[in-house]
Design an enzyme around this catalytic site. Structure first.
Site, PDB file in Angstrom:
ATOM      1  N   GLY A 132       3.001   2.864   2.520  1.00  0.00           N
ATOM      2  CA  GLY A 132       4.349   3.414   2.571  1.00  0.00           C
ATOM      3  C   GLY A 132       5.049   3.319   3.909  1.00  0.00           C
ATOM      4  O   GLY A 132       6.235   3.631   4.007  1.00  0.00           O
ATOM      5  N   ASN A 168       0.060  -3.289   5.820  1.00  0.00           N
ATOM      6  CA  ASN A 168       0.010  -4.652   5.314  1.00  0.00           C
ATOM      7  C   ASN A 168       1.423  -5.175   5.069  1.00  0.00           C
ATOM      8  O   ASN A 168       1.937  -5.997   5.820  1.00  0.00           O
ATOM      9  CB  ASN A 168      -0.838  -4.741   4.058  1.00  0.00           C
ATOM     10  CG  ASN A 168      -1.137  -6.173   3.621  1.00  0.00           C
ATOM     11  OD1 ASN A 168      -1.977  -6.414   2.773  1.00  0.00           O
ATOM     12  ND2 ASN A 168      -0.481  -7.171   4.208  1.00  0.00           N
ATOM     13  N   THR A 169       2.089  -4.647   4.051  1.00  0.00           N
ATOM     14  CA  THR A 169       3.381  -5.190   3.640  1.00  0.00           C
ATOM     15  C   THR A 169       4.414  -5.159   4.756  1.00  0.00           C
ATOM     16  O   THR A 169       5.187  -6.115   4.922  1.00  0.00           O
ATOM     17  CB  THR A 169       3.918  -4.418   2.418  1.00  0.00           C
ATOM     18  OG1 THR A 169       2.906  -4.353   1.413  1.00  0.00           O
ATOM     19  CG2 THR A 169       5.140  -5.099   1.841  1.00  0.00           C
ATOM     20  N   LYS A 196     -13.098   0.313   0.736  1.00  0.00           N
ATOM     21  CA  LYS A 196     -11.827   1.033   0.604  1.00  0.00           C
ATOM     22  C   LYS A 196     -11.613   1.241  -0.888  1.00  0.00           C
ATOM     23  O   LYS A 196     -11.346   0.295  -1.629  1.00  0.00           O
ATOM     24  CB  LYS A 196     -10.676   0.246   1.219  1.00  0.00           C
ATOM     25  CG  LYS A 196      -9.333   0.957   1.119  1.00  0.00           C
ATOM     26  CD  LYS A 196      -8.266   0.189   1.888  1.00  0.00           C
ATOM     27  CE  LYS A 196      -6.940   0.937   1.819  1.00  0.00           C
ATOM     28  NZ  LYS A 196      -6.248   0.716   0.528  1.00  0.00           N
ATOM     29  N   GLY A 208       3.959  -0.294  -0.368  1.00  0.00           N
ATOM     30  CA  GLY A 208       5.007  -1.295  -0.255  1.00  0.00           C
ATOM     31  C   GLY A 208       6.422  -0.761  -0.288  1.00  0.00           C
ATOM     32  O   GLY A 208       7.373  -1.542  -0.271  1.00  0.00           O
TER      33      GLY A 208
END
Length: 260
Positions: free
Chosen positions: A185, A206-207, A96, A157
């Site tokens: 996002g 993720n976040t 990535k 994030g």
């Protein structure tokens, strides 16, 4: 199934491995998300010590495919070097690719990204580039040999959701044969469903999961949202209208008018 280079993957939800309250919660969240691909930062893995060993042991127990990333790299040279180290450490040609231009927005350096992608693809890598929603950048990445493109929905994030829907839709329309993954996002399951309704092949999170009050429950919520959005896209969404359209047909005289 969704195609990532030469591999078919069942889950359309990719998940990150950072920021969780604890390693155990991370493992449970990844498991409940149903994700088969998990992103891992090379810098975290090479930190060493017992914590790093425990982290890697938990990832292995999940039986997932590891997608190493070049998070934090701010130059072509740094990204290429990190990718090569990741290939040795994780024994995979997948990477990535992130080349960051701005510390405040974490916006990709699209010029450096294309250059790094060209170098890595010539060296045998299969590149998953994190980019903006700019069509011209995506086309250059495809020309370089990328078969997966990962445009952001909003800054990493930020949890703002899709901020440029038209641009993301244009990417889908213009790149029908490329695997498209919305990356960064997204903050709510509804954001993931919206991305899937646009016809995107997958989302990476993720976040939004790791920082939820209950990451494990949120992982399940995103899993269901991704499935719902994909099913909605496949079912064929009705188009938006400028005016009302009655859902009940009006035929003839209302029944109460016929009552004497």
């Amino acid at each position: 199934m969704v195609k990532f280079y030469d591999r078919d993957i069942s889950s359309r939800l990719l998940i990150g491995s950072a920021l969780y309250p604890s390693p155990a919660i991370m493992q449970d969240a990844i498991r409940d998300s149903g994700a088969e691909i998990v992103t891992v930062s090379l810098r975290r893995e090479t930190a060493g010590g017992k914590a790093g060993d425990q982290f890697w042991s938990l990832i292995r127990e999940l039986g997932v495919t590891v997608l190493p990333n070049t998070a934090g790299c701010r130059s072509v040279r740094e990204a290429v070097t990190t990718a090569k180290l990741a290939r040795e450490l994780f024994a995979t040609s997948w990477i990535k690719l992130e080349v960051i231009a701005d510390n405040d927005t974490l916006q990709p350096d699209v010029v450096g990204l294309v250059e790094a992608a060209q170098i890595l693809i010539k060296d045998g890598f299969e590149v998953f580039p994190y980019c903006t929603e700019d069509l011209s950048v995506a086309l250059r990445l495809v020309d370089a040999g990328c078969r997966v493109i990962m445009p952001w929905a909003a800054p990493i994030g930020s949890a703002r959701g899709i901020t440029n829907r038209d641009a993301l839709k244009l990417l889908r329309d213009r790149l029908p044969d490329i695997t498209l993954v919305v990356d960064a996002g997204l903050g709510a399951p509804s954001h993931a469903a919206e991305a899937m309704e646009l016809g995107y092949d997958a989302v990476l999170l993720n976040t939004a999961i790791a920082k939820a009050e209950d990451p494990v429950a949120m992982a399940r919520a995103f899993r269901l949202a991704v499935d719902a959005g994909r099913l909605g896209y496949q079912a064929g969404l009705m188009g938006a209208r400028d005016f009302a359209s009655p859902s009940t047909p009006v035929i003839g005289t209302p029944f109460w008018h016929a009552v004497s």
